[in-house]
Design a protein around this motif. Structure first.
Motif, PDB file in Angstrom:
ATOM      1  N   ASP A   5       0.824  -1.204   0.000  1.00  0.00           N
ATOM      2  CA  ASP A   5       0.000   0.000   0.000  1.00  0.00           C
ATOM      3  C   ASP A   5       0.858   1.254   0.000  1.00  0.00           C
ATOM      4  OD1 ASP A   5      -2.609   1.137  -0.016  1.00  0.00           O
ATOM      5  OD2 ASP A   5      -2.355   1.682   2.089  1.00  0.00           O
ATOM      6  N   ASP A 126      -3.026   9.050  -2.369  1.00  0.00           N
ATOM      7  CA  ASP A 126      -2.129   7.898  -2.289  1.00  0.00           C
ATOM      8  C   ASP A 126      -0.790   8.305  -1.693  1.00  0.00           C
ATOM      9  OD1 ASP A 126      -1.016   5.341  -2.752  1.00  0.00           O
ATOM     10  OD2 ASP A 126      -0.306   5.943  -4.741  1.00  0.00           O
ATOM     11  N   ARG A 132      -5.577   2.642  -0.500  1.00  0.00           N
ATOM     12  CA  ARG A 132      -6.985   2.505  -0.115  1.00  0.00           C
ATOM     13  C   ARG A 132      -7.619   3.868   0.077  1.00  0.00           C
ATOM     14  NH1 ARG A 132      -9.321  -2.063   2.283  1.00  0.00           N
ATOM     15  NH2 ARG A 132     -10.204  -0.782   3.949  1.00  0.00           N
ATOM     16  N   ALA A 133      -6.944   4.746   0.766  1.00  0.00           N
ATOM     17  CA  ALA A 133      -7.476   6.087   0.983  1.00  0.00           C
ATOM     18  C   ALA A 133      -7.611   6.832  -0.341  1.00  0.00           C
ATOM     19  CB  ALA A 133      -6.576   6.870   1.939  1.00  0.00           C
ATOM     20  N   LEU A 136     -10.802   5.645  -2.022  1.00  0.00           N
ATOM     21  CA  LEU A 136     -11.973   6.154  -1.315  1.00  0.00           C
ATOM     22  C   LEU A 136     -12.136   7.662  -1.503  1.00  0.00           C
ATOM     23  CD1 LEU A 136     -11.531   3.989   1.879  1.00  0.00           C
ATOM     24  CD2 LEU A 136     -13.530   3.957   0.364  1.00  0.00           C
ATOM     25  N   ALA A 344     -10.477   4.298   5.248  1.00  0.00           N
ATOM     26  CA  ALA A 344      -9.472   3.307   4.842  1.00  0.00           C
ATOM     27  C   ALA A 344      -9.101   2.374   5.982  1.00  0.00           C
ATOM     28  CB  ALA A 344      -8.228   4.019   4.315  1.00  0.00           C
ATOM     29  N   THR A 348     -13.158  -3.621   4.383  1.00  0.00           N
ATOM     30  CA  THR A 348     -13.448  -3.236   2.996  1.00  0.00           C
ATOM     31  C   THR A 348     -14.939  -3.077   2.733  1.00  0.00           C
ATOM     32  OG1 THR A 348     -11.447  -4.347   2.229  1.00  0.00           O
ATOM     33  CG2 THR A 348     -13.141  -3.895   0.582  1.00  0.00           C
ATOM     34  N   ALA A 351     -16.303   0.039   4.461  1.00  0.00           N
ATOM     35  CA  ALA A 351     -15.751   1.252   3.852  1.00  0.00           C
ATOM     36  C   ALA A 351     -16.390   1.526   2.498  1.00  0.00           C
ATOM     37  CB  ALA A 351     -14.243   1.113   3.707  1.00  0.00           C
TER      38      ALA A 351
END
Length: 376
Positions: A5, A126, A132-133, A136, A344, A348, A351
């Motif tokens: 990540d 990122d 992930r953030a 989103l 995040a 999953t 979220a």
């Protein structure tokens, strides 16, 4: 942060693919709901997206250039010089080889720019909070209540794309790229000043830290050229000099009064049968200010705080077209970053459920909005 990540040196298509897919899914949902709603209402979704409100002004500029104006019964003059030139230039560029109408070309530009904006927002998120953030943040931005504007022949998506990538370039210390993108943003909307301010503040802080380079100086000099060139051209064309563009905006009833006119507008709603609308406006403003406070608390880089702060201030403190304020806040994507970072950390499924629910609400509201009063 897990190794897989960790932000890449450059968020290429493969890394950004989930964010781009999320953006496309939200926008396609919005367009599908608009098509169904419009079919039931007997309206044309293509017309709503490409041939009403500001899109008509942009298309006329693409077709005929500048010089068109409307004189209202009150004597106020609405001149197309109020609209910055980059979107009409791109509409003309797309229409020439394809044969599309300028309004349809505007939809193509917005579709491509929307993906570029989503990619840029992902790149920033990122870099700061991980993949992930980033995904989103893009999903939340696409699912804003007035997200349908991202699919219209308007300049919001184009501006956000230029702004997001300019900010990413600043965060990476790529000053010449940041300056060029800021200049492009300055040719797109008046709020391009926010991108210029972000570049300048970031450069000033880098200077204080001891950074010295011709690239940084070049970025600082390039950043305001787009907005300055257009403002000076309008001033020369109208004979208004340095304040010529402000005079054009005044003809539209636009100005900066610190929010006094907006406050009176809200108070009028509170003191009328439209009390709920007034309360909703207050809640919306408080939400925006709360999100900005979270940005400050999270210690976002100064460039993002300056950019977002100027966008919010110009949107909330302008004196005209109060119905446009939600649309004018669309480029303030850093407001989404604290929420995205918090989501995040969830599982999953949970979220993803939040932006999914917001996307459905946005799609329904967008269809209702465009088939009603619509964006001024």
């Amino acid at each position: 942060m897990p190794v897989d990540d960790a932000p890449a040196k450059y968020p290429g298509p493969r890394r950004a693919a989930p964010a781009l897919a999320a953006f496309a899914a939200v926008r396609l949902l919005g367009l599908a709901v608009l098509a169904l709603w419009s079919a039931a209402s007997g309206s044309s979704p293509h017309t709503l997206l490409s041939a009403r409100w500001d899109s008509l002004w942009y298309a006329r500029i693409a077709a005929e250039g500048y010089g068109y104006e409307v004189v209202l019964p009150s004597g106020a003059v609405h001149s197309n010089l109020a609209f910055f030139p980059l979107l009409p230039w791109l509409e003309r560029l797309v229409a020439a080889p394809t044969g599309l109408s300028y309004g349809s070309a505007g939809l193509v530009v917005s579709a491509v720019a929307g993906l570029a904006a989503a990619w840029g927002i992902f790149a920033v998120a990122d870099l700061l909070h991980g993949r992930r953030a980033g995904v989103l943040a893009v999903a939340l931005w696409a699912a804003l209540p007035v997200g349908i504007v991202q699919s219209m022949a308007y300049s919001e998506s184009l501006f956000t794309a230029l702004a997001a990538w300019a900010l990413y370039a600043v965060l990476r210390g790529r000053w010449v790229v940041a300056g060029l993108l800021a200049a492009g943003a300055g040719l797109t909307r008046p709020v391009g000043a926010a991108v210029v301010a972000a570049v300048w503040v970031a450069a000033a802080l880098a200077w204080r830290r001891g950074e010295r380079s011709w690239r940084m100086a070049a970025g600082v000099l390039l950043a305001p050229l787009g907005a300055a060139a257009y403002a000076l051209w309008v001033g020369a064309r109208t004979g208004g000099g340095l304040t010529g563009y402000l005079d054009v905006q005044a003809g539209w009833g636009n100005g900066f009064d610190g929010g006094w006119a907006f406050a009176r507008f809200v108070w009028a709603r509170l003191a009328s049968p439209a009390f709920a609308a007034g309360a909703g406006l207050i809640a919306g403003v408080l939400l925006v200010l709360w999100l900005y406070r979270l940005c400050v608390r999270d210690r976002q880089p100064a460039a993002l705080l300056v950019y977002c702060g100027v966008v919010v201030a110009l949107a909330l403190c302008a004196s005209g077209y109060f119905g446009s304020k939600p649309r004018l806040l669309l480029p303030a994507f850093p407001l989404m970053l604290p929420l995205a970072a918090a989501l995040a950390r969830w599982r999953t499924g949970r979220a993803a459920a939040v932006p999914a629910a917001l996307a459905l609400a946005s799609a329904l509201y967008g269809a209702f909005w465009l088939n009603g009063s619509g964006p001024p």
